[in-house]
Design a protein around this motif. Sequence first.
Motif, PDB file in Angstrom:
ATOM      1  N   LYS A  40      40.339  40.608  36.674  1.00  0.00           N
ATOM      2  CA  LYS A  40      39.454  41.551  37.718  1.00  0.00           C
ATOM      3  C   LYS A  40      40.063  42.249  38.524  1.00  0.00           C
ATOM      4  O   LYS A  40      39.714  43.521  38.706  1.00  0.00           O
ATOM      5  CB  LYS A  40      38.520  40.489  38.395  1.00  0.00           C
ATOM      6  CG  LYS A  40      37.484  39.796  37.665  1.00  0.00           C
ATOM      7  CD  LYS A  40      36.821  38.818  38.710  1.00  0.00           C
ATOM      8  CE  LYS A  40      35.886  39.807  39.468  1.00  0.00           C
ATOM      9  NZ  LYS A  40      35.006  38.913  40.578  1.00  0.00           N
ATOM     10  N   ALA A  84      39.907  46.395  38.579  1.00  0.00           N
ATOM     11  CA  ALA A  84      39.585  46.986  39.867  1.00  0.00           C
ATOM     12  C   ALA A  84      40.583  48.294  40.228  1.00  0.00           C
ATOM     13  O   ALA A  84      40.283  49.170  40.564  1.00  0.00           O
ATOM     14  CB  ALA A  84      39.668  46.066  41.087  1.00  0.00           C
ATOM     15  N   GLU A 128      34.819  51.079  48.589  1.00  0.00           N
ATOM     16  CA  GLU A 128      34.327  49.923  48.375  1.00  0.00           C
ATOM     17  C   GLU A 128      35.235  49.466  47.228  1.00  0.00           C
ATOM     18  O   GLU A 128      35.532  48.238  47.414  1.00  0.00           O
ATOM     19  CB  GLU A 128      33.090  50.245  47.477  1.00  0.00           C
ATOM     20  CG  GLU A 128      31.870  50.437  48.791  1.00  0.00           C
ATOM     21  CD  GLU A 128      30.412  50.639  47.765  1.00  0.00           C
ATOM     22  OE1 GLU A 128      30.335  50.620  46.462  1.00  0.00           O
ATOM     23  OE2 GLU A 128      29.454  51.040  48.607  1.00  0.00           O
ATOM     24  N   VAL A 129      35.894  50.033  46.309  1.00  0.00           N
ATOM     25  CA  VAL A 129      36.621  49.598  45.463  1.00  0.00           C
ATOM     26  C   VAL A 129      38.154  49.146  45.818  1.00  0.00           C
ATOM     27  O   VAL A 129      38.711  48.064  45.752  1.00  0.00           O
ATOM     28  CB  VAL A 129      36.858  50.645  44.168  1.00  0.00           C
ATOM     29  CG1 VAL A 129      38.296  50.346  43.421  1.00  0.00           C
ATOM     30  CG2 VAL A 129      35.803  50.899  43.396  1.00  0.00           C
ATOM     31  N   TYR A 148      40.399  42.138  48.461  1.00  0.00           N
ATOM     32  CA  TYR A 148      40.047  41.362  48.352  1.00  0.00           C
ATOM     33  C   TYR A 148      40.582  40.273  47.010  1.00  0.00           C
ATOM     34  O   TYR A 148      40.910  38.955  47.360  1.00  0.00           O
ATOM     35  CB  TYR A 148      38.556  40.997  48.059  1.00  0.00           C
ATOM     36  CG  TYR A 148      37.969  39.926  48.234  1.00  0.00           C
ATOM     37  CD1 TYR A 148      37.594  38.877  48.891  1.00  0.00           C
ATOM     38  CD2 TYR A 148      37.209  39.540  46.720  1.00  0.00           C
ATOM     39  CE1 TYR A 148      36.994  37.508  48.624  1.00  0.00           C
ATOM     40  CE2 TYR A 148      36.809  38.382  46.181  1.00  0.00           C
ATOM     41  CZ  TYR A 148      36.412  37.385  47.299  1.00  0.00           C
ATOM     42  OH  TYR A 148      35.894  36.271  46.968  1.00  0.00           O
ATOM     43  N   LEU A 149      40.491  41.067  45.912  1.00  0.00           N
ATOM     44  CA  LEU A 149      41.037  40.264  44.906  1.00  0.00           C
ATOM     45  C   LEU A 149      42.498  39.968  45.005  1.00  0.00           C
ATOM     46  O   LEU A 149      42.817  38.918  44.142  1.00  0.00           O
ATOM     47  CB  LEU A 149      40.816  41.342  43.556  1.00  0.00           C
ATOM     48  CG  LEU A 149      39.520  41.317  42.923  1.00  0.00           C
ATOM     49  CD1 LEU A 149      39.204  42.386  41.993  1.00  0.00           C
ATOM     50  CD2 LEU A 149      38.944  39.991  42.645  1.00  0.00           C
ATOM     51  N   ASN A 203      37.487  46.020  47.339  1.00  0.00           N
ATOM     52  CA  ASN A 203      37.554  44.847  46.456  1.00  0.00           C
ATOM     53  C   ASN A 203      38.759  44.804  46.019  1.00  0.00           C
ATOM     54  O   ASN A 203      39.316  43.467  45.699  1.00  0.00           O
ATOM     55  CB  ASN A 203      36.635  45.258  45.336  1.00  0.00           C
ATOM     56  CG  ASN A 203      36.197  44.303  44.294  1.00  0.00           C
ATOM     57  OD1 ASN A 203      36.096  43.126  44.852  1.00  0.00           O
ATOM     58  ND2 ASN A 203      36.376  44.521  43.078  1.00  0.00           N
TER      59      ASN A 203
END
Length: 390
Positions: A103, A107, A59-60, A66-67, A63
């Motif tokens: 962010k 992450a 999941e990280v 995505y970031l 993320n």
Amino acid sequence: MEDIEKISADTLKLKEIYRTTLQTVEKNKTQMFSISEAARKEVDFQRKQLADIKGKLIEVIANVDYLENKTQLGKQSLAAASKAFSTEDMQDLYGEVAFMLDKLQYARQKEEHLRQQRDELELSLRRLEGLLEQSENMTLAIGSVATYLSSQFNKITQQVEFTQKCQSIGEHVIMAHEEERKRISRNLHDTVAQGLAAALMQLRICKLALADGDLEGTAHAIDDTSDNIKNCLSDTRQVIFDMRPMALDDKGLAFAIHQLCTTHRDKQTLHIDYSLNGQEYPLPKHVEIMIYRTVQESLSNILHHSGQTKGSIDINYAANALNIVIKDEGKGFDLQEKADLAAEEGDSRHHFGLDFMKEGARSAGAELSISSSPGKGTTVRIKVPRQDWA
């Protein structure tokens, strides 16, 4: 006797060593099993933890990707706004890009932390799985050792019991020999010795009568002396027969057993119905002697313990084996009860006669079985398999 006692003592010591060793091994086996169970539970727990961390890491990583995309798009928008000289748009876009960078950095730190946790947990899990495999293998090995020691312990226990039984039988055999010597000595004293003393006295009387010229008295003294000598000779032959029946050497086992029955009948001690079937074949002398003594002991048991004066002996010379069946219809006894009584009192005298018979038959290569119950008499069966005795 000293050798038997030493063997028995050494065997008992060995038995105690084996018992202590077996208890220690069993204790270690239990402890190792507990360690294995604890290691297995810890392995299961860490595997679950690792699965959770890997799930969070996926999941990280998603993320972070995505970031990174959002941050790249923000940077592109900021570059486009700078070309258009839109100060307001640049400020908004700059704030968004800075926020996205924060962010993204958080992450990435979280991803790095999860990767470190995953690597440490995988390393710990590999070590723990190795420990679990070793503990399981050791548990199996200790179990195998415990099983082997247990089987050896049972063998030692049987050996101890056998040694103690042999020692007891040996002691009773020595006692029986001594009793037999006393009996023979007493018989010789009461019969032969006294008979010879009487004969000697009669000879002196004969000498005196002869010196006085009393021919009638001399003849009478000679007759008395002759009778005494005949009785001594008969008593001597009986002692010799009791020690070893000559008929066993001269005419074989069947005739010797029949003569034994006849002797009891003549003395009016026992009436034994005797039957012989099949063609008699020779056996080694030591076998015939042990079988004869076993039959002799059986008849003695009928005489002293059955409460009857009647019985039967059936001898069957079959092609494959000699079978002898000795029966009485006396009061009988409970074999198990007799054995339990002897075990409780720690004394084999209650069934020594039976043990002596069994041991004698076994040493002669025979099979002996005894069946009895209260009120229904006793049956002794002897089977001597026919074989090449050469």
